[in-house]
Design an enzyme around this catalytic site. Structure first.
Site, PDB file in Angstrom:
ATOM      1  N   LYS A  78       4.665 -45.061  25.017  1.00 20.38           N
ATOM      2  CA  LYS A  78       4.470 -43.666  25.030  1.00 20.38           C
ATOM      3  C   LYS A  78       2.830 -43.614  25.014  1.00 20.38           C
ATOM      4  CE  LYS A  78       5.834 -39.085  23.013  1.00 20.38           C
ATOM      5  NZ  LYS A  78       6.648 -38.654  22.063  1.00 20.38           N
ATOM      6  N   SER A 153       9.905 -34.988  23.987  1.00 21.07           N
ATOM      7  CA  SER A 153       8.477 -35.295  24.725  1.00 21.07           C
ATOM      8  C   SER A 153       8.503 -36.753  25.197  1.00 21.07           C
ATOM      9  CB  SER A 153       7.307 -35.230  23.711  1.00 21.07           C
ATOM     10  OG  SER A 153       7.387 -35.944  22.562  1.00 21.07           O
ATOM     11  N   SER A 177      12.443 -35.814  19.854  1.00 23.54           N
ATOM     12  CA  SER A 177      11.848 -36.322  20.967  1.00 23.54           C
ATOM     13  C   SER A 177      12.074 -37.657  21.524  1.00 23.54           C
ATOM     14  CB  SER A 177      10.260 -36.151  20.851  1.00 23.54           C
ATOM     15  OG  SER A 177       9.988 -34.951  20.894  1.00 23.54           O
TER      16      SER A 177
END
Length: 489
Positions: A78, A153, A177
């Site tokens: 990420k 996210s 997330s």
């Protein structure tokens, strides 16, 4: 999708160890898959193709190493985790050209384990969102249906795994997330106990809530990735110095759920739960009963206050953490400003997106002198009550289970004009972050109305990831696996 890119991480690791495939071949297969699908998925903010191939070739020159459990395995990371050889942007214009000079501890541990990092995945800007639509680099789409969101996210991480672009990914979980996008994309997503994985090098959104964890295609894969990144780190003051169990052994130790008490909180089965999600989750729980689990009613009475408390605490911490991005110490500096205040204002106005600005303003408001006691202090008090609910429940059961999300993945732009409605989608995940406890989302079926993945969430006591992995492994072996995503055919 090539046959190789449908393999699980564990299957690929065994192939690499046996020499039946090289690290270069595995890496090239993922890069080819990215080239074939990325224009439809948008999972990455950047792909380090040349660096990944060079590293894979260097691994092949040395040969498989048994002391490196992820030797030659291509993974993604990420874009909120610092990487010394690639931009770390948090999907924000304010960090558009920022490349750190160091690796986050979790990234460094992946490299030490022999993993090949092929790219940085898209996300909601500064991890603020539930759909991966709040990114300066464009939206990410769900590989099961590219007209739908992948969750957020960590949507780019989940989508990259589901699309076969890599064999595992690291995401972050502040209020769900990891677990929510895992649910939406048909992956396994594990949020560890707060303090189990070092946050050093993770750009902070809400420091008391953030935690790094894996997204994979199977429970043993998640165990393998967690084993690589877990453990004490003296550079993180919130890192806990306690032994790391053998997660891989735990994920494979149980063949059934005999003796496991599954807590069933009535608060997770209330109004607002989509019928197809409830049906899919209850079918999985029925299968857990058939495997020997005992269902135990438990109460989590303060769950209804979780969303309000979470967003007050998270936005307050975001307001504080993002103050450093001012065009001087970090980030984009606006041009043409007449004085320091103008430069600060212009840099942050140009650099941050709407959702980040909204959360900074709300956070600053609840921390202000006249409102601190009414909002932030009260939220902190409720947080303690939420944690106590879990502690009380775990005296009656071993694991708590329920839906990971009240709905399956919704359509692109369906909720972007209603931030409050978007916030409510985290109703089943955020309380766990307030309590700092571990949780895992498992793909247990497809919704009969939408045909999209349904996720069941298992929650455990602090540092009981091995317990969650053992139960999850047994349950997933007792369920039919999901088919391959159809959205990219």
């Amino acid at each position: 999708m090539s046959e190789l890119t449908t393999k699980t991480l564990t299957e690929l690791r065994d192939m690499l160890a046996s020499g039946s495939i090289s690290a270069t071949e595995a890496t090239q297969a993922c890069l080819d898959r990215i080239a074939a699908t990325e224009d439809r998925v948008g999972a990455f903010t950047s792909v380090q193709a040349e660096a990944a191939l060079d590293y894979a070739k260097a691994l092949d020159a040395e040969g498989p190493q048994t002391d490196k459990p992820l030797w030659g395995v291509p993974v993604s990371v990420k874009d909120i985790l610092a990487t010394k050889d690639a931009p770390t942007t948090c999907a924000s214009k304010i960090l558009e050209n920022f490349t750190p000079f160091y690796d986050a501890t979790a990234v460094a541990r992946l490299r030490d384990a022999g993993a090949v990092i092929i790219g940085k995945t898209n996300m909601d800007e500064f991890a603020m969102g539930s759909s991966t639509e709040n990114s300066a680099f464009g939206v990410t789409r769900n590989p099961w249906d590219t007209t739908r969101i992948p969750g957020g996210s960590s949507g780019g991480s989940a989508a990259s795994v589901a699309a076969g672009q890599c064999f595992g990914s690291l995401g972050t979980d502040t209020g769900g997330s990891i677990r929510q996008p895992a649910s939406f994309c048909g992956c396994v997503g594990l949020k560890p106990t707060y303090g189990r994985v070092s946050r050093y090098g993770c750009v902070a959104y809400a420091s008391s809530l953030d935690q790094i964890g894996p997204l994979t295609r199977s429970v043993p894969d998640a165990a393998l990735l967690l084993s690589a990144i877990a453990g004490y780190d003296e550079r993180d003051s919130t890192s806990v110095d306690c032994p790391v169990p053998d997660y891989v052994a735990a994920a494979n130790e149980r063949q059934d759920l005999t003796g496991v008490r599954l807590g069933m909180p009535k608060e997770y089965w209330a109004n607002g739960l989509a019928p197809e999600v409830e049906k899919g989750c209850r079918a999985a729980i029925k299968r857990a009963e058939e495997l020997g689990a005992e269902l135990v009613p438990v109460d989590l009475p303060h769950t209804k206050y979780g969303i309000a408390s979470y967003y007050i605490i998270a936005m307050a911490e975001a307001s504080s953490n993002l103050a450093r991005f001012d065009g001087v110490r970090y980030g984009k500096r606006a041009q043409g400003a007449h004085d320091l205040i103008d430069m600060y204002t212009a840099s942050r106005s140009e650099g941050f997106g709407d959702e980040v600005k909204r959360r900074i303003m709300l956070g600053t408001y609840v921390l202000s002198a006249g409102y601190y006691d009414a909002y932030y202090r009260k939220a902190a008090q409720v947080r303690r009550l939420v944690r106590q609910d879990y502690l009380d429940a775990f005296e009656k059961c071993d694991i708590i289970c329920g839906p990971a999300s009240p709905v399956t993945a919704w359509g692109l732009e369906e909720k972007t004009d209603d931030p409050l409605q978007m916030y409510l989608m985290d109703v089943y995940t955020i309380s766990l972050n307030l309590a700092g406890l571990p949780g895992i989302s498992l793909p247990v079926g497809l919704g009969e109305d939408t045909g999209m993945p349904v996720g069941l969430q298992l929650l455990g006591p602090a540092f009981a990831e091995d317990r969650l992995l053992a139960a999850s492994g047994a349950l997933m072996r007792g369920l039919d696996p999901l088919p391959a995503p159809k959205g990219l055919e």
